[in-house]
Design a protein around this motif. Structure first.
Motif, short mmCIF file in Angstrom:
data_model
loop_
_atom_site.label_atom_id
_atom_site.label_comp_id
_atom_site.label_asym_id
_atom_site.label_seq_id
_atom_site.Cartn_x
_atom_site.Cartn_y
_atom_site.Cartn_z
N ARG A 8 -7.44 5.74 11.91
CA ARG A 8 -8.36 4.90 11.06
C ARG A 8 -8.08 3.78 10.83
O ARG A 8 -7.16 3.28 10.45
CB ARG A 8 -8.59 5.72 9.67
N ASP A 35 -9.02 -2.31 -3.63
CA ASP A 35 -10.02 -1.87 -2.74
C ASP A 35 -9.31 -1.29 -1.53
O ASP A 35 -9.79 -0.22 -0.87
CB ASP A 35 -10.89 -2.88 -2.42
N VAL A 36 -8.23 -1.77 -0.84
CA VAL A 36 -7.76 -1.33 0.12
C VAL A 36 -7.15 -0.12 0.05
O VAL A 36 -7.16 1.02 0.59
CB VAL A 36 -6.63 -2.45 0.61
N GLN A 88 0.83 -1.29 -0.07
CA GLN A 88 0.00 -0.13 0.00
C GLN A 88 0.99 1.27 0.02
O GLN A 88 0.51 2.14 -0.61
CB GLN A 88 -0.92 0.09 1.10
N ARG A 93 -8.00 2.04 -2.37
CA ARG A 93 -8.89 3.19 -2.31
C ARG A 93 -9.64 3.60 -1.17
O ARG A 93 -9.61 4.92 -0.75
CB ARG A 93 -10.23 2.56 -3.36
N ALA A 94 -9.53 2.77 -0.24
CA ALA A 94 -10.13 3.03 0.93
C ALA A 94 -8.94 4.11 1.73
O ALA A 94 -9.27 5.04 2.62
CB ALA A 94 -10.44 1.64 2.01
N ILE A 95 -7.82 3.58 1.65
CA ILE A 95 -6.53 4.51 2.22
C ILE A 95 -6.61 5.87 1.62
O ILE A 95 -6.72 6.70 2.51
CB ILE A 95 -5.32 3.89 1.86
N ILE A 152 -8.51 0.38 8.69
CA ILE A 152 -8.87 -0.20 7.26
C ILE A 152 -9.08 -1.41 6.95
O ILE A 152 -8.15 -2.22 7.46
CB ILE A 152 -7.60 0.53 6.21
N LEU A 171 -9.17 7.33 0.34
CA LEU A 171 -10.25 8.12 0.69
C LEU A 171 -9.92 8.69 2.07
O LEU A 171 -10.47 10.00 2.58
CB LEU A 171 -11.35 7.43 0.74
N ALA A 172 -9.53 8.11 3.09
CA ALA A 172 -9.21 8.32 4.48
C ALA A 172 -8.31 9.61 4.33
O ALA A 172 -8.34 10.75 5.03
CB ALA A 172 -8.57 7.36 5.23
#
Ligand code: ADP
Length: 194
Positions: A162, A172-173, A16, A175-177, A164, A179-180
């Motif tokens: 936060r 997907d992981v 990531q 994208r979530a990161i 995840i 966004l955060a």
């Protein structure tokens, strides 16, 4: 913007961090990679830490902190860093805050990547690094629970943590990161305007 990628070994921090470097231009600093480089080149530091790393124990805080402090003054890391595999102890977390604040910098967000333990073991066995034997993996997970997981409370108390979900496809992981991180920078902009 300084980001901490947190989570047990095998959670996907390195993967990531590389994606964040590619897509957001954040410099990636991995203490584990730094140590493996020293071990491979057989530097004095590498010789001192080889057996520690190979057994799954933590490198002593003073050694880790020296390596990190040197990196903080490297122009490559001046505009924002993703810390991967650091801090791993409370002492490291407190020292990082101190080292950053004396440089007018700070941690913006801490993202903890959560993955079930059997999946962690599966991933690490697949990866097959020299410190990825089953016995050493088990020791690294034990050390994580005992010495590293308490650091989560430290950052939760600062309101920076936060969570995840890491048991998902890499994209997907990622994208979530993102966004955060983006929600944080938006909040910062809003508060700068008020
Ligand atoms: P993983 O996340 O899969 O455990 P790393 O590359 O982050 O892999 O770390 C590999 C090894 O390097 C660790 O098991 C430990 O011995 C050493 N190490 C890395 N970062 C630190 C740190 N911040 N403090 C102490 N030891 C560390």
């Amino acid at each position: 913007m300084n980001v901490v990628l947190f989570g047990p070994p095998g959670a996907g921090k390195g993967t990531q961090a590389a994606l964040l470097h590619e897509h957001l231009g954040l410099a990636h600093f991995s203490t584990g990679e730094e140590f493996r480089r020293h071990i491979a080149s057989e530097s004095a530091l590498g010789q001192r830490i080889r057996s520690i790393v190979e057994s799954g124990e933590l490198v002593p805080d003073d050694i880790v902190l020296e390596v990190v402090e040197r990196a903080l003054d490297d122009p490559m890391y001046a505009r924002g860093v993703v810390f991967d595999g650091f801090p791993r102890t409370l002492e490291q977390a407190r020292s990082l805050d101190h080292m950053l604040s004396t440089r007018g910098r700070s941690i913006g967000i801490v993202l903890t990547i959560e993955v079930p333990e059997d999946e962690l073991v599966r991933r690490m066995l697949q990866r097959g690094r020299s410190d990825d034997t089953e016995q050493v993996i088990r020791e690294r997970l034990r050390v994580y629970e005992q010495r590293t997981a308490p650091v989560l409370d430290y950052y939760a108390q600062q309101g920076k943590l936060r969570r995840i979900a890491g048991d998902a496809p890499i994209e997907d992981v990622h994208r979530a990161i993102v966004l955060a991180i983006e929600s944080l920078t938006t909040k910062e902009k809003l508060s700068n305007h008020s």
